[in-house]
Enzyme design. Structure first.
Site, short mmCIF file in Angstrom:
data_model
loop_
_atom_site.label_atom_id
_atom_site.label_comp_id
_atom_site.label_asym_id
_atom_site.label_seq_id
_atom_site.Cartn_x
_atom_site.Cartn_y
_atom_site.Cartn_z
N SER A 36 0.80 -1.24 0.00
CA SER A 36 0.00 0.00 0.00
C SER A 36 0.82 1.28 0.00
O SER A 36 0.27 2.36 -0.23
CB SER A 36 -0.93 0.03 1.21
OG SER A 36 -1.95 -0.90 1.05
N LYS A 84 0.38 3.30 -2.98
CA LYS A 84 -0.84 4.09 -3.24
C LYS A 84 -0.56 5.59 -3.22
O LYS A 84 -1.10 6.35 -4.02
CB LYS A 84 -1.89 3.77 -2.17
CG LYS A 84 -2.41 2.34 -2.20
CD LYS A 84 -3.23 2.07 -0.94
CE LYS A 84 -3.84 0.67 -0.93
NZ LYS A 84 -4.50 0.38 0.38
N TYR A 87 -3.11 -2.87 -10.37
CA TYR A 87 -3.00 -2.56 -8.94
C TYR A 87 -2.23 -3.66 -8.20
O TYR A 87 -1.35 -3.38 -7.38
CB TYR A 87 -4.41 -2.36 -8.36
CG TYR A 87 -4.47 -2.30 -6.86
CD1 TYR A 87 -4.07 -1.16 -6.17
CD2 TYR A 87 -4.91 -3.39 -6.12
CE1 TYR A 87 -4.10 -1.11 -4.78
CE2 TYR A 87 -4.95 -3.36 -4.73
CZ TYR A 87 -4.54 -2.22 -4.07
OH TYR A 87 -4.57 -2.18 -2.70
N VAL A 96 1.21 -3.75 3.85
CA VAL A 96 1.14 -5.04 4.56
C VAL A 96 2.40 -5.88 4.39
O VAL A 96 2.55 -6.90 5.06
CB VAL A 96 -0.09 -5.90 4.16
CG1 VAL A 96 -1.35 -5.34 4.75
CG2 VAL A 96 -0.18 -6.06 2.67
O1 DON Z 1 -4.88 -4.46 -1.59
C1 DON Z 1 -4.19 -5.25 -0.96
O2 DON Z 1 -4.69 -6.14 -0.32
C2 DON Z 1 -2.69 -5.14 -0.87
N1 DON Z 1 -2.04 -5.41 -2.07
C3 DON Z 1 -2.24 -3.84 -0.31
C4 DON Z 1 -2.84 -3.66 1.01
C5 DON Z 1 -1.94 -3.01 2.00
O3 DON Z 1 -0.75 -2.92 1.92
C6 DON Z 1 -2.68 -2.55 3.18
N2 DON Z 1 -1.79 -1.93 4.11
N3 DON Z 1 -1.47 -1.94 5.16
#
Ligand code: DON
Length: 407
Positions: free
Chosen positions: A68, A71, A192, A262
């Site tokens: 994320s 983003k 994405y 994450v």
């Molecule tokens: O959208 C998702 O599930 C992941 N690729 C990114 C989510 C993420 O990193 C949330 N952050 N803490």
């Protein structure tokens, strides 16, 4: 290049050791199966200054997926591409107070902000490209420009996320139904997933953060990656929304624009000063790296990085005031003249006993020792000069280097 014997590096090493000795329970993400293979003990920090110095401690060459954190930087790319009005028509800038993968839409059908998944997917849809590949190629180039080196995608993680990514597909469908997303859902979510799987180390994300800290200029390459207003807008959203449903707590305690992923990374920014990258895979209950949060909290406290700390100002901009025979007062200024410094000069000339004395017929403003002036400071000094003239005083500017322009 890292400086192992450097005092800054030593401080970073010590902070890592302190945090490692504390108890910060967390769990490595496993909702994307491939992420569960991360080493829970890996721990690293890097800092990059806007002048291009980098410092690192711990496992700072270990690669992890950006997740994320991407983003925020893709948001910056689309702001540059389309402008803030067009982008905010599709995705808002309000903290949602909700989890990263929440169904988070406002009453106009826009995702609340670009840093929750729903908003990030809409942001990715705004990257030009006729296919997932084209869109991703553009994102990869843009994020590589932020990092100052060519980033590559961990295809295994991207495939693992795609195989388990139905919730993100559902969020994209909802965004399409509300009109926030107009591109084909599959193209957008595949781009994405790959954007989230770009591989970085802590120094990469520190440099990416330093690029935002430095008004959009990458301190590693000198390249202008985004315009200053875009860097500012991106940092604003990171400050209010970057840590999901802990964004308020984060701003309160740490006080730096930031974005977590994450994969265990967090980027934090001290505007005008540093980008900081930390990495430790075990996550807290809301999906932020547990040791990463503790590390940045410690750094913010120890090094005074909180945005709302009382800024320490340099000594007075007035170096000396000399009253010379014949009614001349010489005011010598020094250093960097910003609005606050110019306001002190304005106050002095309006109320100071030397300049307001009846005997004063001539005021010499000597800025030979001024290093630079902001536009707003120069404007205020021009008003000071006009006011002195109105009072019938002569005003002379000594500005051999042309640092201010007060016609
Ligand atoms: O959208 C998702 O599930 C992941 N690729 C990114 C989510 C993420 O990193 C949330 N952050 N803490």
């Amino acid at each position: 290049m890292p400086h192992p014997g450097n005092p800054v590096t030593r401080s970073l090493t010590r902070v890592l050791a302190d945090v490692r000795a504390q108890d910060h329970p967390g769990r490595v993400a496993d909702y994307i199966p491939e992420l569960s293979r991360a080493d829970p003990e890996a721990f690293a920090i890097s800092a990059a200054s806007v002048s291009g110095h980098t410092y690192a401690a711990g496992d700072s060459t270990t690669l992890f997926t950006i997740q994320s954190i991407s983003k925020a930087f893709v948001y910056a790319l689309v702001l540059s591409e389309h402008g803030a009005d067009a982008v905010t028509a599709r995705v808002g800038v309000e903290p949602s107070g909700e989890a990263f993968n929440a169904v988070s839409f406002d009453d106009r059908g826009r995702p609340h902000n670009p840093l929750v998944n729903a908003g990030a997917i809409v942001t990715t849809s705004l990257v030009p490209g006729a296919s997932a590949e084209e869109r991703f190629a553009r994102i990869r180039r843009g994020l590589s420009a932020f990092a100052g080196r060519d980033l590559d995608c961990d295809e295994t993680v991207a495939a693992s996320e795609s195989a388990t990514g139905d919730r993100n597909r559902a969020l994209a469908m909802l965004a399409r139904s509300s009109g926030a997303l107009t591109e084909p859902v599959d193209d957008v979510v595949e781009a994405y997933f790959r954007q989230c799987a770009l591989r970085v180390d802590t120094t990469d994300i520190a440099v990416m953060g330093a690029t935002l800290a430095g008004d959009g200029i990458n301190p590693r390459t000198g390249e202008r990656v985004v315009p200053p207003a875009v860097a500012r807008d991106t940092l604003s959203v990171m400050a209010s929304c970057g840590m999901y449903d802990r964004s308020g707590q984060w701003l309160f305690e740490v006080g730096m624009p930031a974005k977590s992923g994450v994969g265990g990374g967090i980027v934090a920014v001290a505007p005008g000063e540093y980008g900081i990258g930390v990495f430790s895979p075990p996550l807290d209950a809301v999906g932020n790296s547990a040791r990463g949060v503790a590390t940045l909290r410690t750094l913010s406290q120890e090094f005074g990085l909180h945005l709302f700390r009382h800024p320490e100002r340099p000594a007075s901009p007035v170096q000396a005031i000399d009253v010379e025979p014949g009614g001349t007062v010489v005011i010598r200024l020094r250093g960097m003249l910003d609005f606050v410094a110019a306001e002190q000069v304005a106050h002095l000339t309006a109320y100071g006993p030397e300049t307001t004395a009846d005997a004063t017929t001539r005021v010499v403003l000597d800025v030979s020792a001024v290093t630079a002036s902001t536009r707003v400071a120069a404007r205020l000094l021009a008003d000071v000069a006009a006011e002195l003239r109105l009072q019938g005083r002569d005003i002379v500017l000594v500005d051999p280097d042309g640092v201010i322009d007060i016609a």
